[in-house]
Scaffold this motif. Structure first.
Motif, PDB file in Angstrom:
ATOM      1  N   TRP A  47       0.726  -1.149   0.024  1.00  9.10           N
ATOM      2  CA  TRP A  47      -0.062  -0.026   0.019  1.00  9.10           C
ATOM      3  C   TRP A  47       0.975   1.300   0.345  1.00  9.10           C
ATOM      4  O   TRP A  47       0.478   2.455  -0.812  1.00  9.10           O
ATOM      5  CB  TRP A  47      -1.165  -0.080   1.214  1.00  9.10           C
ATOM      6  CG  TRP A  47      -1.896   1.049   1.242  1.00  9.10           C
ATOM      7  CD1 TRP A  47      -1.686   2.159   1.938  1.00  9.10           C
ATOM      8  CD2 TRP A  47      -2.908   1.445   0.153  1.00  9.10           C
ATOM      9  NE1 TRP A  47      -3.033   3.247   1.608  1.00  9.10           N
ATOM     10  CE2 TRP A  47      -3.639   2.638   0.541  1.00  9.10           C
ATOM     11  CE3 TRP A  47      -3.286   0.722  -0.943  1.00  9.10           C
ATOM     12  CZ2 TRP A  47      -4.394   3.009  -0.301  1.00  9.10           C
ATOM     13  CZ3 TRP A  47      -4.539   1.242  -1.563  1.00  9.10           C
ATOM     14  CH2 TRP A  47      -5.041   2.417  -1.338  1.00  9.10           C
ATOM     15  N   LEU A 157     -10.815  -0.015  -5.163  1.00  9.21           N
ATOM     16  CA  LEU A 157     -10.103  -1.047  -5.889  1.00  9.21           C
ATOM     17  C   LEU A 157     -10.754  -1.459  -7.277  1.00  9.21           C
ATOM     18  O   LEU A 157     -11.900  -1.616  -7.021  1.00  9.21           O
ATOM     19  CB  LEU A 157     -10.302  -2.472  -4.986  1.00  9.21           C
ATOM     20  CG  LEU A 157      -9.129  -3.650  -5.271  1.00  9.21           C
ATOM     21  CD1 LEU A 157      -7.885  -3.103  -4.647  1.00  9.21           C
ATOM     22  CD2 LEU A 157      -9.774  -4.479  -4.414  1.00  9.21           C
ATOM     23  N   TRP A 256      -6.177 -10.552  -4.323  1.00  9.11           N
ATOM     24  CA  TRP A 256      -6.690 -10.201  -2.935  1.00  9.11           C
ATOM     25  C   TRP A 256      -6.470  -8.674  -2.518  1.00  9.11           C
ATOM     26  O   TRP A 256      -5.130  -8.237  -2.710  1.00  9.11           O
ATOM     27  CB  TRP A 256      -5.903 -11.174  -1.976  1.00  9.11           C
ATOM     28  CG  TRP A 256      -6.308 -12.610  -2.221  1.00  9.11           C
ATOM     29  CD1 TRP A 256      -5.944 -13.204  -3.347  1.00  9.11           C
ATOM     30  CD2 TRP A 256      -7.165 -13.400  -1.289  1.00  9.11           C
ATOM     31  NE1 TRP A 256      -6.273 -14.580  -3.137  1.00  9.11           N
ATOM     32  CE2 TRP A 256      -7.089 -14.685  -2.008  1.00  9.11           C
ATOM     33  CE3 TRP A 256      -7.609 -13.336  -0.233  1.00  9.11           C
ATOM     34  CZ2 TRP A 256      -7.772 -15.554  -1.318  1.00  9.11           C
ATOM     35  CZ3 TRP A 256      -8.150 -14.364   0.639  1.00  9.11           C
ATOM     36  CH2 TRP A 256      -8.460 -15.481  -0.074  1.00  9.11           C
ATOM     37  N   PHE A 257      -7.239  -8.052  -1.435  1.00 14.16           N
ATOM     38  CA  PHE A 257      -6.899  -6.918  -1.118  1.00 14.16           C
ATOM     39  C   PHE A 257      -7.318  -6.990   0.571  1.00 14.16           C
ATOM     40  O   PHE A 257      -8.489  -7.694   1.135  1.00 14.16           O
ATOM     41  CB  PHE A 257      -7.888  -5.981  -1.628  1.00 14.16           C
ATOM     42  CG  PHE A 257      -8.186  -4.555  -0.999  1.00 14.16           C
ATOM     43  CD1 PHE A 257      -7.136  -3.603  -0.886  1.00 14.16           C
ATOM     44  CD2 PHE A 257      -9.235  -4.125   0.082  1.00 14.16           C
ATOM     45  CE1 PHE A 257      -7.085  -2.387  -0.310  1.00 14.16           C
ATOM     46  CE2 PHE A 257      -9.125  -2.960   0.731  1.00 14.16           C
ATOM     47  CZ  PHE A 257      -8.040  -2.208   0.564  1.00 14.16           C
ATOM     48  N   ASN A 280      -2.025  -5.592  -1.478  1.00 12.82           N
ATOM     49  CA  ASN A 280      -2.668  -6.431  -2.416  1.00 12.82           C
ATOM     50  C   ASN A 280      -1.843  -7.626  -2.803  1.00 12.82           C
ATOM     51  O   ASN A 280      -0.611  -7.394  -2.804  1.00 12.82           O
ATOM     52  CB  ASN A 280      -2.835  -5.466  -3.693  1.00 12.82           C
ATOM     53  CG  ASN A 280      -3.740  -4.187  -3.359  1.00 12.82           C
ATOM     54  OD1 ASN A 280      -4.855  -4.376  -3.284  1.00 12.82           O
ATOM     55  ND2 ASN A 280      -3.022  -3.100  -2.851  1.00 12.82           N
ATOM     56  N   THR A 303     -11.530 -10.493  -1.969  1.00 15.89           N
ATOM     57  CA  THR A 303     -10.874 -11.408  -2.907  1.00 15.89           C
ATOM     58  C   THR A 303     -11.910 -11.648  -4.312  1.00 15.89           C
ATOM     59  O   THR A 303     -13.111 -11.918  -3.902  1.00 15.89           O
ATOM     60  CB  THR A 303     -10.280 -12.790  -2.429  1.00 15.89           C
ATOM     61  OG1 THR A 303      -9.558 -13.565  -3.514  1.00 15.89           O
ATOM     62  CG2 THR A 303     -11.405 -13.734  -1.799  1.00 15.89           C
TER      63      THR A 303
END
Ligand code: GTQ
Ligand code: FE2
Length: 320
Positions: A47, A157, A256-257, A280, A303
């Motif tokens: 990030w 996102l 994925w986050f 991520n 995700t």
């Protein structure tokens, strides 16, 4: 002439006539015994790096108009894409900005990182509020424009099926004629578009714990109960404090986050990716992994996978 020479000569003659013997595919097939060869590498985008570069993007690209101020994560082991079927990125839109209307045959979804009730996207004429933690869909070929009427920067996102649609050579794009979209044909149904954070996280927390996947809640279209988009499945995953999943793999690839929490993604051969808030990462298809919450607080991750495509084609494989 020996048999080997005869075959080599035949291969050359075939190539000159734009043909190829099936025997040339044996090595490729042998590499796929036991499952598909993973495409790309597991990788994490931090990030702090994303935000530093987003600041640079804001200075270099002071307005978000036809083009979006979006940074797309490129898998280091692929020619394009975050995985071989999915693009993930982060988009920023500043107070007062409008991202102009357009539509494409590529499907998209947004998971809101920083937003409030004055941040909206219009999808085929329907206004959707984008508050932190909400999921908002842009099904393929729906018009969309984004508006930040708040006094705060907005971040979300972006997840799209770009590499899949490019691979099928089905990319179609139509820019709008201005900031706003044309009126949509009446009666056009695009299904549910917004999933509010409060309901999604409550449904996730209510789930039983799966030893391989934690509490994994799939966002489903309320009309037909299927995945929220035809090509992409979205899940909210909760890992209780200290939870360590059992290893598994699937022929679906995923992005994925990290909404909240700290942990790691354990991979083969003692390799691991650590993750923290808003990081991520990508998991290629058929890559054995186990996810761990390495803290004494809950972890929540968002995700997206290409599972619906594989399911529809009878190609989905899972191994625990
Ligand atoms: O917001 O419409 O990250 O069309 C990539 C393509 C965002 C968008 C992206 C897009 C958009
Ligand atoms: Fe778009």
């Amino acid at each position: 002439m020996s048999g080997v020479d005869a075959l080599a000569e035949l291969d050359a003659r075939l190539a000159a006539s734009h043909m190829r013997g099936q025997w040339k595919s044996e090595a490729f097939l042998s590499a796929a015994i036991g499952g598909p060869k993973p495409a790309g590498a597991p990788y994490a985008w931090r990030w702090a790096d994303v935000m530093e570069l987003m600041g640079a993007a804001e200075r270099a690209m002071p307005e978000s108009l036809q083009a979006r101020r979006s940074l797309i994560f490129q898998n280091p082991a692929l020619p394009r894409g975050t995985t071989h079927t999915i693009n993930m990125g982060v988009q920023m839109i500043m107070p007062g900005e409008v991202a102009w209307a357009h539509r494409h045959s590529i499907a998209a979804l947004r998971f809101i990182i920083e937003g409030d009730e004055k941040l909206t996207t219009v999808v085929d004429g329907r206004h959707c509020v984008m508050e932190t933690g909400d999921l908002v869909l842009t099904p393929n070929w729906s018009w969309h424009d984004h508006h930040n009427k708040s006094d705060q920067r907005a971040l979300w996102l972006d997840v799209l099926d770009v590499p899949l649609v490019l691979g099928l050579n089905q990319t179609v794009y139509e820019p709008g004629s201005g900031a706003d979209q044309p009126n949509v044909e009446p009666g056009r149904r695009v299904g549910a578009l917004r999933f509010a954070w409060r309901e999604s996280i409550a449904a996730t927390r209510a789930l039983q714990l799966d030893p391989h996947h934690g509490q994994a809640y799939e966002y489903r279209d309320p009309d037909h109960g299927g995945p929220c988009l035809k090509t992409l499945s979205c899940k909210l995953v909760r890992l209780p404090p200290g939870f360590s999943a059992l290893p598994s793999r699937t022929s679906a690839s995923s992005v994925w986050f990290v909404v909240t929490g700290n942990g790691s993604l354990e991979l083969a051969g003692d390799e691991a990716l650590s993750w923290g808030p808003r990081d991520n990462f990508a998991i290629p298809n058929w890559t054995r992994h186990a996810i761990r919450n390495r803290s004494d607080e809950e972890a929540v991750l968002f995700t997206v996978s290409d599972e619906p495509v594989l399911q529809a084609l009878g190609l989905l494989r899972q191994e625990t």
